[in-house]
Design an enzyme around this catalytic site. Structure first.
Site, PDB file in Angstrom:
ATOM      1  N   HIS A  94      18.117  37.420  40.889  1.00  0.00           N
ATOM      2  CA  HIS A  94      17.009  37.537  42.033  1.00  0.00           C
ATOM      3  C   HIS A  94      17.672  37.825  43.571  1.00  0.00           C
ATOM      4  O   HIS A  94      17.252  38.474  44.089  1.00  0.00           O
ATOM      5  CB  HIS A  94      16.222  36.350  42.024  1.00  0.00           C
ATOM      6  CG  HIS A  94      15.221  36.421  43.099  1.00  0.00           C
ATOM      7  ND1 HIS A  94      15.243  35.685  44.184  1.00  0.00           N
ATOM      8  CD2 HIS A  94      13.980  37.036  43.282  1.00  0.00           C
ATOM      9  CE1 HIS A  94      14.187  35.825  45.185  1.00  0.00           C
ATOM     10  NE2 HIS A  94      13.417  36.879  44.610  1.00  0.00           N
ATOM     11  N   GLU A 122      18.789  41.113  43.720  1.00  0.00           N
ATOM     12  CA  GLU A 122      17.712  42.176  43.802  1.00  0.00           C
ATOM     13  C   GLU A 122      17.239  42.202  45.410  1.00  0.00           C
ATOM     14  O   GLU A 122      17.155  43.442  45.862  1.00  0.00           O
ATOM     15  CB  GLU A 122      16.228  41.523  43.170  1.00  0.00           C
ATOM     16  CG  GLU A 122      14.927  42.366  43.497  1.00  0.00           C
ATOM     17  CD  GLU A 122      13.843  41.493  43.463  1.00  0.00           C
ATOM     18  OE1 GLU A 122      13.129  41.559  44.397  1.00  0.00           O
ATOM     19  OE2 GLU A 122      13.851  40.735  42.458  1.00  0.00           O
ATOM     20  N   HIS A 123      17.320  41.129  46.095  1.00  0.00           N
ATOM     21  CA  HIS A 123      17.333  41.617  47.527  1.00  0.00           C
ATOM     22  C   HIS A 123      18.504  42.214  48.177  1.00  0.00           C
ATOM     23  O   HIS A 123      18.200  43.019  49.070  1.00  0.00           O
ATOM     24  CB  HIS A 123      17.248  39.971  48.160  1.00  0.00           C
ATOM     25  CG  HIS A 123      15.922  39.207  47.874  1.00  0.00           C
ATOM     26  ND1 HIS A 123      15.136  38.602  48.818  1.00  0.00           N
ATOM     27  CD2 HIS A 123      15.261  38.963  46.819  1.00  0.00           C
ATOM     28  CE1 HIS A 123      14.181  38.236  48.663  1.00  0.00           C
ATOM     29  NE2 HIS A 123      14.145  38.345  47.250  1.00  0.00           N
ATOM     30  N   GLU A 163      11.520  31.917  49.956  1.00  0.00           N
ATOM     31  CA  GLU A 163      10.618  32.278  49.104  1.00  0.00           C
ATOM     32  C   GLU A 163      10.654  31.151  48.151  1.00  0.00           C
ATOM     33  O   GLU A 163       9.673  30.881  47.311  1.00  0.00           O
ATOM     34  CB  GLU A 163      11.561  33.636  48.258  1.00  0.00           C
ATOM     35  CG  GLU A 163      10.463  34.269  47.306  1.00  0.00           C
ATOM     36  CD  GLU A 163      11.126  35.483  46.866  1.00  0.00           C
ATOM     37  OE1 GLU A 163      10.454  35.906  45.707  1.00  0.00           O
ATOM     38  OE2 GLU A 163      12.156  35.950  47.196  1.00  0.00           O
TER      39      GLU A 163
END
Length: 465
Positions: free
Chosen positions: A85, A88-89, A165
């Site tokens: 994840h 992904e950022h 997040e």
């Protein structure tokens, strides 16, 4: 983007050099469009193992372009928790030729949208634009996947965003309880850990670790390109080939596409109870059992069973818990199918004082259906609901792109909508009764988040004992 000489070394993309000549690409038509709204699906495998799939719908004016990576949070070691994840950022932060603004601004300037998501077994990056702007989307998304530099300063800056997040998710107990349920059922395993990672694991991730993760998993054999809408397959292939070739990504002429995940394991998780005490207005609970994997043919019957139990306002759980007694606002059931196992769960959010009553009703309904199955009319209604939602859910190019990419990555094949409808409609009450006896006949486990007193916790735990 040119980095100063004093900067740390940029991540070397997982593509080096260039090999010519190389074998020709192979192309096949997988599904020929027939009937109103049906698209033609074609697939090309490029040298280097990169797969390109398109579904052409000439009647629409939009196009969605995506690249799927065969990597998810289940591929992480404990020390790399959240790396997929996090990466992904970072792929939105810049490439050798584009800054973060150069990635987002051109797409937004033409009214398009870009996004990405990370799951437990795959990651997807995509852009939805007008059909005339498809070349722009292909160029930018392909550059993101092949040319990321993963600068040290971006890793540090984005760390704060990822931690925010995680905090946002933890502030939403209705979301967080599903992560808790995964841990309850799957334990401290890659599938049982949260996709986002934890504060501890994300804080410990270094730029070098993330860069090595990128180099290892973002190779052409592990990628699937999918485009849907008013697209021309040959044109998409040419543009994708050019974009990946510029990055030296099509070098391995003998490389074969990565096979879908397989395997099978039996989860024997029963009667577990996990409580996360929070000062919330509601108690959030998930009651569930092991389900079936995504390659299991019983998945069609389990989907029908889930729809009948908690898939809408006419479902059993909604009627019993909300309509007749007003004990909860939200109550539903769901299935999660992974490559080698699966989960079935029932979620409800209610006032703390009513949690025991809600749980009792849910358990009674599951036990009744496990013993007796469902009446023919309920099965028929659930089949109709699934068929209608399937077709309506594929009304936009984003949904079609998602179906293309996920099907190729997870199953290695494409199934037409008509074939899927046929499989759902073929489910009989006996099929539902059989899968209900297997899945719901086990002693369920329970995950709870909320302001639960010791007395309430004991009552809840006894309910699954």
């Amino acid at each position: 983007m040119t980095l100063p000489r004093t900067s740390r070394k940029a991540a070397r993309p997982p593509y080096r050099g260039r090999a010519v000549p190389r074998p020709r690409a192979t192309t096949a038509t997988l599904l020929a469009g027939s009937g109103e709204g049906a698209g033609t699906v074609r697939k090309t495998v490029l040298p280097g193992g990169l797969r390109v799939l398109t579904e052409t719908l000439p009647a629409v004016r939009s196009a969605t372009f995506g690249i799927w990576a065969h990597v998810g949070s289940r591929d992480e070691t404990p020390a790399l928790g959240g790396a997929t994840h996090y990466l992904e950022h970072l792929l939105f932060k810049g490439t050798r030729t584009r800054s973060a603004l150069d990635i987002s601004a051109p797409v937004e300037a033409v009214g398009g949208e870009m996004n990405a998501f990370t799951a437990k077994e795959y990651t997807c990056y995509y852009a939805r634009v007008l059909d005339t702007d498809l070349p722009l989307a292909i160029d930018i998304v392909s550059d993101m996947l092949t040319g990321s530099v993963i600068r040290a300063e971006d890793v540090e800056a984005e760390r704060g965003v990822v931690l925010e997040e995680i905090a946002m998710t933890e502030d939403d107990p209705g979301d967080c309880v599903h992560d808790l349920f995964a841990r309850t059922m799957l334990g401290d395993t890659p599938l049982g850990r949260p996709v986002l990672g934890t504060v501890e694991t994300v804080t410990g991730l270094t730029r070098d670790r993330v860069a090595r993760f990128y180099q290892r998993h973002y190779t052409p054999t592990r990628l699937v390109v999918a485009a849907a809408g008013n697209v021309d397959h040959d044109d998409v292939v040419r543009r994708v080939t050019a974009a990946f070739d510029r990055a030296g990504a099509l070098d391995g002429p003998d490389a074969a596409p990565h096979a879908p995940r397989g395997g099978s394991r039996t989860l024997r998780t029963t009667g577990r109870f996990d409580l996360l005490e929070r000062r919330t207005e509601q108690t959030h609970l998930v009651l569930g059992t092991p389900g079936v994997g995504r390659h299991d043919e019983r998945r069609w019957a389990l989907s029908v069973l889930s729809a009948a139990l908690g898939g809408g306002m006419s479902s059993r759980l909604f009627q019993e818990v909300r309509e007749k007694r007003g004990l909860a606002y939200a109550v539903y059931s769901y299935t999660s199918g992974f490559a080698d196992c699966g989960l079935f769960g029932v979620y409800a959010g209610c006032r703390p004082a009513q949690a025991a009553d809600v749980l009792k009703l849910c358990r009674e309904e599951l036990a009744h259906v496990a013993r007796h199955g469902l009446p023919d009319e309920e099965v028929a209604r659930a089949v109709g609901q699934l068929c209608g939602s399937l077709v309506l859910g594929l009304e936009d190019t984003s949904a079609l792109m998602h179906r293309l990419g996920k099907s190729e990555l997870c199953w290695g094949e494409q199934m037409s909508v008509d074939d899927m409808l046929t499989r759902i409609r073929a489910v009989t009450p006996d099929d539902v009764r059989e899968v209900a006896a297997t899945v719901l006949g086990r002693r369920p486990s329970l995950s709870v988040i909320g302001p639960v007193t010791d007395r309430q916790a004991t009552a809840l735990q006894e309910a699954v004992a």
